[in-house]
Structure formats: structure tokens, C-alpha cells
Design an enzyme around this catalytic site. Structure first.
Site, PDB file in Angstrom:
ATOM      1  CG  ASN A  86      -2.071  -1.058   1.162  1.00  0.00           C
ATOM      2  OD1 ASN A  86      -2.446  -1.359   0.229  1.00  0.00           O
ATOM      3  ND2 ASN A  86      -2.104  -1.681   2.302  1.00  0.00           N
ATOM      4  NE  ARG A 131       3.842   0.483   4.050  1.00  0.00           N
ATOM      5  CZ  ARG A 131       3.231   1.499   4.069  1.00  0.00           C
ATOM      6  NH1 ARG A 131       3.715   2.335   5.009  1.00  0.00           N
ATOM      7  NH2 ARG A 131       2.342   2.133   3.440  1.00  0.00           N
ATOM      8  CE  LYS A 185       0.891  -6.402  -5.602  1.00  0.00           C
ATOM      9  NZ  LYS A 185       0.926  -4.791  -5.475  1.00  0.00           N
ATOM     10  CG  ASP A 191      -1.359  -5.161  -9.043  1.00  0.00           C
ATOM     11  OD1 ASP A 191      -1.813  -5.642 -10.090  1.00  0.00           O
ATOM     12  OD2 ASP A 191      -0.382  -4.465  -8.845  1.00  0.00           O
ATOM     13  CG  PHE A 245       2.834  -5.100 -13.972  1.00  0.00           C
ATOM     14  CD1 PHE A 245       1.661  -4.617 -13.422  1.00  0.00           C
ATOM     15  CD2 PHE A 245       4.056  -4.243 -13.691  1.00  0.00           C
ATOM     16  CE1 PHE A 245       1.891  -3.898 -12.298  1.00  0.00           C
ATOM     17  CE2 PHE A 245       4.143  -3.392 -12.753  1.00  0.00           C
ATOM     18  CZ  PHE A 245       2.906  -3.178 -12.130  1.00  0.00           C
TER      19      PHE A 245
END
Length: 375
Positions: free
Chosen positions: A176, A229, A275, A294, A342
Site C-alpha cells: 500500500n 510497516r 500478493k 493487484d 504489467f
């Protein structure tokens, strides 16, 4: 991004910055060579010895490999030049073209001559050179016309084989988060390791060992901007230190497991979800068919692989279905195929691909008009 003078000649040939044939790669070249220099903070190594790697662009194209979200430790230190650390070796790679040599050359900074052979072996391992990229792209192109079109313009986008601990910590930081902040966090963590040197005003460090990582506190990480984190990183370090035989060895052992068991092991670590686990598995654990899912990959999948799910909301169950769809389509190297798809969706590449499409449309229109007008 830093910029320095053009690289000096090597003994085998004069190596010049790459000039690609296609419009798209010319556009990429223009973008990466237009970066303005920053003020040098320290004196850079002078007259580095560039050595050809004998890799052409179809096997390794640096601008489509390093600044695409696989690693946050490599820096652009000149046009088409990227510098980073492999083990304890500080190394620069530059994209070059010479008719009698190769498209990529390397130089080690501050590595003793007696250690150069081992350093090169470690570099080739890091670049995942056990996998022939052009063969993979040929196989994928044969089963997917869209992939074939993209591969024509985006060749050389290679999946790296990183150190598992280094990869793990980086991707916990990535959760994130945005590229700028991830890079700042990873730079802070890296500075806990042994100092290796400076290239173009950028300091480089060996990635810290578990013992070195254990000396930083959650409070220090929070002050450095890690937010929640910080707790996950400290927790993961503690879990790894408690592993029988050592956490580094435990992480390396995951390379011998099948993908599902490797993912299950990784998600036992604080801050590692499916993920992040898939990213670590693909970029460091030889799990070539791991597919990190994602919202971007979800859009790719619903547009080209499972269109019947377009418009639905991505859920954990559907993440598994997306990964399965990639594996069903591309096989045991599905993660490599997903990486190129991607990259093609990244803003720069997407804009350049669109420009190529527009140019082709204009060329077709002009041709049709000439035919209509006659001689």
C-alpha cells in the site's frame, strides 16, 4: 536520476549508447537519456573498466528491467546506466551497442581482481541468466498474438533472481505504498549495511544481515517514515531469527518447495500477504509461475484472459482464479509473461505503445490514400 560523462572505451571495442531500430525504443531512449544531472555529492570512480556481458537487447534491456517495480535498490546513474549491489559487490550495468561485441557491459567498483570471477558469476545469477528470454518470448508469442505485438517493442524485460531476504524486506515496504516512498524506506534499510562506495553522488551499501537488521528499533523505523510497516519489519526479523538453522537458510530453502507451500510459508511472516508473497516467490525464489495479482493485473486478466469477469470486484478467491488463468495460458513461466504484460501497462510504456499504434494507423491511412489517388 544522476548523469555522468559517456563511458570510456574498453579494450575490445568502442561501446556507444544504444540506438534502437523501432520508433518505440527510440522514444524510450529519448526519455532515459534526457534526464538532467544532479549535483555530485562525492567524487565518483574515475575511468571504470567496462566489460561486455555478451547479452543482446532481446535478453536484457535495462530500462525495462530495473525501474519497473522488481527492485528498489538499483539507481539510474547515467543514461542507460544502472548501478546496484549484488551480494557484497557494487556494480554498474550500461546498455550499449557494438557490432562486434554486446549490448550490455558491466563494471565492478572496488572489487579486487581476484574476486572478479566470483562477482561476475553472482551478477549472472542475479540476472537470472539460466533462463533464455528470447526463447520464452517466442513461445508466448506463438500462443498469444497480443503478447507477440508487445514483445516486438518491449523485448529484454527480464525477471531478476534477487537475494530472498533483500527481496522480502523490500516488498514488505511496498505494501500500500508509492514508488518514491518505497525507495526512501529501502534506502534507509540499506544504509544499515556495510558501506561499499559512491557512484555519481549516490552512496551504496551491502544489504544488511539479519543481525544488522535486528539492531534497528520499531521506533527508529517509525521516525524514518515506515508507519505501520515498522511493526511488520521488526516482527519478520524476529521470526526469521528464531528459525532453526537461521532465517536466511530458511528463506533459501523455499526455493525447493512447490509454489503453494512456498506461499503458505511466506504468509506466516508479519506483513506478508498473498500478493507480497507472490512477488517474493517470483523475484527471488525461482517460482517462475507465481503471479502477483493487484488491480492492474486484474484489469489485464479481465480484458484478455477471463473477460466474463469484467466489471466484478477483485476478491481473494478471484486472485487465485487470475493466477490460474495466467498459468493455464502461459505455463510454468507464467510469472515472466505477466511481468511483460504489467510493464506494458505502466504509464510511460503505455503512452509509447499508443504512439506506435497511432503512427501505424496514420501510415495505413496514407497508403490507402495513395492507392486511391493512383499513379
Amino acid at each position: 536520476m544522476k548523469r555522468c560523462c559517456p563511458p570510456p572505451s574498453v579494450t575490445t571495442a568502442t561501446l556507444e549508447p544504444i540506438r534502437s531500430k523501432t520508433t518505440l525504443t527510440n522514444s524510450i531512449s529519448s526519455y532515459y537519456s534526457s534526464k538532467k544531472p544532479r549535483k555530485h555529492l562525492k567524487k565518483s570512480p574515475q575511468n571504470p573498466k567496462w566489460v561486455p556481458l555478451n547479452l543482446n537487447k532481446s535478453e536484457l534491456f535495462l530500462p525495462l528491467t530495473f525501474p519497473t517495480g522488481q527492485t528498489f535498490r538499483w539507481k539510474q546513474t547515467a543514461p542507460f546506466q544502472f548501478t546496484g549491489v549484488v551480494g557484497s559487490h557494487l556494480v554498474s550495468l550500461i546498455q550499449l551497442q557494438d557490432a562486434n561485441s554486446s549490448d550490455v557491459a558491466y563494471c565492478f567498483h572496488n572489487t579486487r581482481t581476484s574476486d572478479q570471477a566470483a562477482a561476475k558469476s553472482a551478477l549472472l545469477d542475479f540476472l537470472n541468466m539460466g533462463v533464455c528470454l528470447s526463447d520464452l518470448w517466442s513461445d508466448f508469442s506463438a500462443i498469444d498474438p497480443r503478447f507477440a505485438e508487445l514483445a516486438e517493442h518491449l523485448s529484454g524485460a527480464r525477471v531478476l533472481r534477487q537475494d530472498p531476504l533483500e527481496c522480502l524486506i523490500q516488498f514488505i515496504c511496498s505494501s500500500n505504498n508509492n514508488i518514491k516512498r518505497i525507495t526512501q524506506m529501502v534506502d534507509f534499510i540499506s544504509s544499515l549495511g556495510n558501506y561499499l562506495g559512491v557512484v555519481e553522488g549516490i552512496d551504496f551499501y551491502e544489504f544488511p544481515s539479519l543481525d544488522q537488521l535486528s539492531k534497528v528499533s520499531e521506533e527508529e523505523l517509525r521516525k524514518a517514515g515506515f508507519g505501520y510497516r515498522a511493526k511488520y519489519i521488526i516482527g519478520t526479523i524476529e521470526v526469521l531469527q528464531s528459525k532453526p538453522g537461521g532465517g536466511v537458510e530458511w528463506l533459501a530453502s523455499l526455493r525447493k518447495l512447490d509454489l503453494q507451500k512456498a506461499i503458505e510459508a511466506l504468509i506466516t511472516l508479519p506483513g506478508v500477504g498473498p500478493k507480497v508473497a507472490a512477488c517474493i516467490a517470483l523475484f527471488s525464489l525461482d517460482q517462475h509461475h507465481a503471479v502477483p495479482v493487484d488491480t492492474h493485473v486484474w484489469k489485464i486478466a479481465t480484458r484478455y484472459l477471463i473477460p466474463e469477469l469484467a466489471g466484478t470486484r477483485l476478491t481473494p478467491k478471484l486472485c487465485s482464479r487470475v493466477a490460474d488463468a495466467f498459468v493455464e495460458k502461459y505455463g510454468r513461466y507464467a510469472g515472466w509473461a505477466q511481468t511483460l504484460l504489467f510493464i506494458a501497462e505502466l504509464p510511460l510504456q503505455k503512452a509509447l505503445l499508443q504512439s506506435v499504434t497511432n503512427e501505424r494507423k496514420e501510415a495505413s491511412k496514407d497508403k490507402a490514400q495513395r492507392v486511391e489517388e493512383g499513379p
